[in-house]
Write a protein that holds these residues in place. Structure first.
Motif, mmCIF file in Angstrom:
data_model
loop_
_atom_site.group_PDB
_atom_site.id
_atom_site.type_symbol
_atom_site.label_atom_id
_atom_site.label_comp_id
_atom_site.label_asym_id
_atom_site.label_seq_id
_atom_site.Cartn_x
_atom_site.Cartn_y
_atom_site.Cartn_z
ATOM 1 N N MET A 1 -19.235 9.104 -3.691
ATOM 2 C CA MET A 1 -18.826 7.721 -3.839
ATOM 3 C C MET A 1 -19.916 6.801 -3.299
ATOM 4 N N SER A 2 -20.097 5.698 -3.968
ATOM 5 C CA SER A 2 -20.992 4.683 -3.444
ATOM 6 C C SER A 2 -20.265 3.358 -3.530
ATOM 7 N N GLU A 3 -19.440 3.104 -2.520
ATOM 8 C CA GLU A 3 -18.652 1.892 -2.521
ATOM 9 C C GLU A 3 -19.256 0.883 -1.565
ATOM 10 N N THR A 4 -18.995 -0.371 -1.820
ATOM 11 C CA THR A 4 -19.424 -1.387 -0.876
ATOM 12 C C THR A 4 -18.469 -1.370 0.311
ATOM 13 N N PRO A 5 -18.939 -1.833 1.467
ATOM 14 C CA PRO A 5 -18.052 -1.907 2.623
ATOM 15 C C PRO A 5 -16.815 -2.726 2.261
ATOM 16 N N ARG A 6 -15.703 -2.363 2.790
ATOM 17 C CA ARG A 6 -14.492 -3.095 2.421
ATOM 18 C C ARG A 6 -13.518 -3.120 3.586
ATOM 19 N N LEU A 7 -12.752 -4.184 3.597
ATOM 20 C CA LEU A 7 -11.738 -4.368 4.619
ATOM 21 C C LEU A 7 -10.395 -4.042 4.017
ATOM 22 N N LYS A 8 -9.608 -3.300 4.737
ATOM 23 C CA LYS A 8 -8.246 -3.072 4.282
ATOM 24 C C LYS A 8 -7.273 -3.613 5.319
ATOM 25 N N LEU A 9 -6.403 -4.477 4.864
ATOM 26 C CA LEU A 9 -5.390 -5.041 5.743
ATOM 27 C C LEU A 9 -4.041 -4.526 5.303
ATOM 28 N N HIS A 10 -3.374 -3.851 6.196
ATOM 29 C CA HIS A 10 -2.075 -3.290 5.871
ATOM 30 C C HIS A 10 -1.002 -4.005 6.672
ATOM 31 N N ALA A 11 0.075 -4.391 6.010
ATOM 32 C CA ALA A 11 1.247 -4.913 6.713
ATOM 33 C C ALA A 11 2.355 -3.882 6.602
ATOM 34 N N ARG A 12 2.769 -3.359 7.711
ATOM 35 C CA ARG A 12 3.856 -2.383 7.713
ATOM 36 C C ARG A 12 4.963 -2.886 8.620
ATOM 37 N N LEU A 13 6.185 -2.805 8.123
ATOM 38 C CA LEU A 13 7.341 -3.245 8.883
ATOM 39 C C LEU A 13 8.119 -1.995 9.285
ATOM 40 N N TYR A 14 8.311 -1.805 10.575
ATOM 41 C CA TYR A 14 8.937 -0.579 11.070
ATOM 42 C C TYR A 14 10.403 -0.800 11.412
ATOM 43 N N CYS A 15 11.165 0.256 11.220
ATOM 44 C CA CYS A 15 12.570 0.313 11.621
ATOM 45 C C CYS A 15 12.692 1.615 12.392
ATOM 46 N N GLY A 16 12.690 1.514 13.738
ATOM 47 C CA GLY A 16 12.582 2.740 14.512
ATOM 48 C C GLY A 16 11.273 3.420 14.153
ATOM 49 N N ASP A 17 11.337 4.699 13.815
ATOM 50 C CA ASP A 17 10.120 5.417 13.426
ATOM 51 C C ASP A 17 9.851 5.367 11.930
ATOM 52 N N GLU A 18 10.767 4.824 11.153
ATOM 53 C CA GLU A 18 10.589 4.751 9.692
ATOM 54 C C GLU A 18 9.805 3.497 9.322
ATOM 55 N N ILE A 19 9.059 3.579 8.226
ATOM 56 C CA ILE A 19 8.413 2.386 7.679
ATOM 57 C C ILE A 19 9.399 1.727 6.722
ATOM 58 N N ALA A 20 9.901 0.540 7.115
ATOM 59 C CA ALA A 20 10.886 -0.173 6.295
ATOM 60 C C ALA A 20 10.225 -0.797 5.067
ATOM 61 N N MET A 21 8.994 -1.249 5.235
ATOM 62 C CA MET A 21 8.249 -1.796 4.093
ATOM 63 C C MET A 21 6.755 -1.691 4.376
ATOM 64 N N GLY A 22 6.022 -1.275 3.356
ATOM 65 C CA GLY A 22 4.576 -1.160 3.455
ATOM 66 C C GLY A 22 3.999 -1.230 2.056
ATOM 67 N N PRO A 23 2.679 -1.118 1.931
ATOM 68 C CA PRO A 23 2.054 -1.264 0.609
ATOM 69 C C PRO A 23 2.594 -0.274 -0.424
ATOM 70 N N GLY A 24 2.775 0.990 -0.047
ATOM 71 C CA GLY A 24 3.240 1.999 -1.008
ATOM 72 C C GLY A 24 4.683 1.759 -1.432
ATOM 73 N N LYS A 25 5.540 1.409 -0.473
ATOM 74 C CA LYS A 25 6.949 1.156 -0.800
ATOM 75 C C LYS A 25 7.073 -0.099 -1.669
ATOM 76 N N ALA A 26 6.263 -1.117 -1.390
ATOM 77 C CA ALA A 26 6.311 -2.328 -2.217
ATOM 78 C C ALA A 26 5.903 -2.003 -3.656
ATOM 79 N N ASP A 27 4.868 -1.174 -3.808
ATOM 80 C CA ASP A 27 4.445 -0.784 -5.159
ATOM 81 C C ASP A 27 5.548 0.000 -5.866
#
Lengths: 126, 126
Positions: A1-27
């Motif tokens: 791979m030859s990718e340019t540097p990139r920033l990833k910002l993740h918003a994850r909302l937790y409920c106890g130990d579970e992820i209540a909402m995150g990028p994958g669940k939103a998709d």
């Protein structure tokens, strides 16, 4: 791979130990709304039905009301749709992601991006 | 655990497949600056020397110049310090994190937080 540097910002909302909402669940919510069933959404996203079902089950257990409603009875192909809360949560989560995207146009990010190599140097022996 | 719902915002800067900077690496830089060596920083953070060394090595390979400078020769206890670039990158990354923290006071987040249960309901059988 030859990718340019990139920033990833993740918003994850937790409920106890579970992820209540995150990028994958939103998709997945997007795909269920578009495809009309959990199985079709799973296929569209290249994940197993079981994986999609587990993600939906986790979301439904994390929120005050279920985000995904399934039609009772029938097979895996039975229909599923977003609840009113599911639609609203998805919309607000996308708005939150838009807020994060603004950080990508910040001066701080521009500085950091300029200092990162496109690829790391090879690892040295310890 | 009985925790309140919480949002986690992560800023990660990638260099190819390596993480050039993220929350854990920033904390390690802080600890190295404070403790004066990689081994003391590792101890302070409860991680192995090898793990800390690998994180430092990855950072040093990802940026235009090394972020951590070690004193040549000696043992694991030999000194380490942040380079000028290391100090600046850490400062800018912390500023970027502050930008993200503002999203936690957004209306979107307030809405989402209110809808999440403190703990998930028990899992149902499929």
């Amino acid at each position: 791979m030859s990718e340019t540097p990139r920033l990833k910002l993740h918003a994850r909302l937790y409920c106890g130990d579970e992820i209540a909402m995150g990028p994958g669940k939103a998709d997945l919510l997007d795909a269920i709304g578009r495809e009309g069933s959990i199985s079709a959404a799973a296929r569209a996203m290249g994940m197993s039905y079981r994986r999609a079902w587990l993600l939906v089950d986790a979301m439904n257990r994390c929120w005050a009301e279920p985000l995904v409603e399934t039609v009772a009875g029938g097979s895996h192909e039975r229909g599923a749709r977003l609840s009113t809360l599911g639609e609203t949560v998805l919309q607000r989560y996308r708005a939150l992601q838009d807020l994060l995207a603004k950080a990508e146009s910040s001066e701080e990010y521009a500085f950091l991006k300029d200092g990162v190599r496109p690829e790391p140097l090879p690892s040295q022996s310890e």
